[in-house]
Scaffold this active site. Sequence first.
Site, mmCIF file in Angstrom:
data_model
loop_
_atom_site.group_PDB
_atom_site.id
_atom_site.type_symbol
_atom_site.label_atom_id
_atom_site.label_comp_id
_atom_site.label_asym_id
_atom_site.label_seq_id
_atom_site.Cartn_x
_atom_site.Cartn_y
_atom_site.Cartn_z
ATOM 1 N N GLY A 1 0.803 -1.219 0.000
ATOM 2 C CA GLY A 1 0.000 0.000 0.000
ATOM 3 C C GLY A 1 0.836 1.270 0.000
ATOM 4 C CE LYS B 1 0.898 -1.428 13.513
ATOM 5 N NZ LYS B 1 -0.129 -0.938 12.593
#
Length: 344
Positions: free
Chosen positions: A218, A301
């Site tokens: 992506g 994260k």
Amino acid sequence: MSVDELQSSAFIGTANRGYGQQAQEEILRLFGSPIKFTHLVPNEIFLFQLPVSKSEVILKLTTQEPMFLRHIQPVDAEFDWDGELASLQSWAIRSVQLDAQSKVAVQVRKTEELTTGISQGEYKQALDHILTETYATVPVAKGSEFIVSLYLVPGIAYIGVSKPEHNLSDWSGGAIRYRKEEGQLSRAKFKLLEAEQVFGLDLTQYKTALDVGAAPGGWTSLLLERGIKVTAIDPAKLDKDLLKNKNLTFHQKNAADVKLQDASFELIVCDMSWSPRQMGKLIKGLLPALITGGTAIITVKLMHKKAFQTVRELVGDLSPDLTVQKAKQLFHNREELTLFFIKA
């Protein structure tokens, strides 16, 4: 007396779902107490009132922008509201003053509990109409000089007028939405598009980039679209159509096993679902390949919601090689946020 001269002000703050508490904590750190918080949507959207002028609040929030506060709407006025369009229009005329020919974007949000049967679009059209009729403003969607923000809850309407740059985002609620393209590999591409906008970057200015943990591709696809020569690394496979691009070099292996030439990249990007400390160690080992003054865009994260500790540890792990310029939980982030670094 204008709202801006008052030594108190109110705003509606918006964070990503589940991170309203972190956004409120950042506001408290910036201004101290007393600040009154009222939940509008639990742990996401809230009203905050503080004994500081509107202009001072905007100045501090735009120059020391919080990580988790995605959007603010000034509350210049609020009133008890019966849900009718006509009463909303009448109230708006009394509460808003705009110069003729001003380009104005009306942004309307409402809670799910509001059951008037009138859509946000209908509220917006009604306000566009009355502002145009009353002040001869020019309704626009983008490129506005002013934003008239309206937030509706059962029985109460909140309205504010601001310049687009004063809201932290010129999108309604900071919800930056991109149109999905045919053949798009993943929604992860939206994160890099948003990062480019939020961090004030122009990816076309980079000639070479390293994408760490690139699969399925992506971020790599966007970098290639920007005309960049990309080296992608991932033990998993990249999309087969990307592999046909002459500007792509792909190493299907672990990044630690790839030998890279020193100072060969202007940009490093990483969007990996991995432990922040492990990811930081991996990026640290790759930094000789980034030129001095080069850019790094890294998604971290948030482990167990210990958000501030996670960011602090990662920034410490990458220091002094990388200096953080801005950290932001983007609209397209989920249990994560994105950081923008420059190599010292």
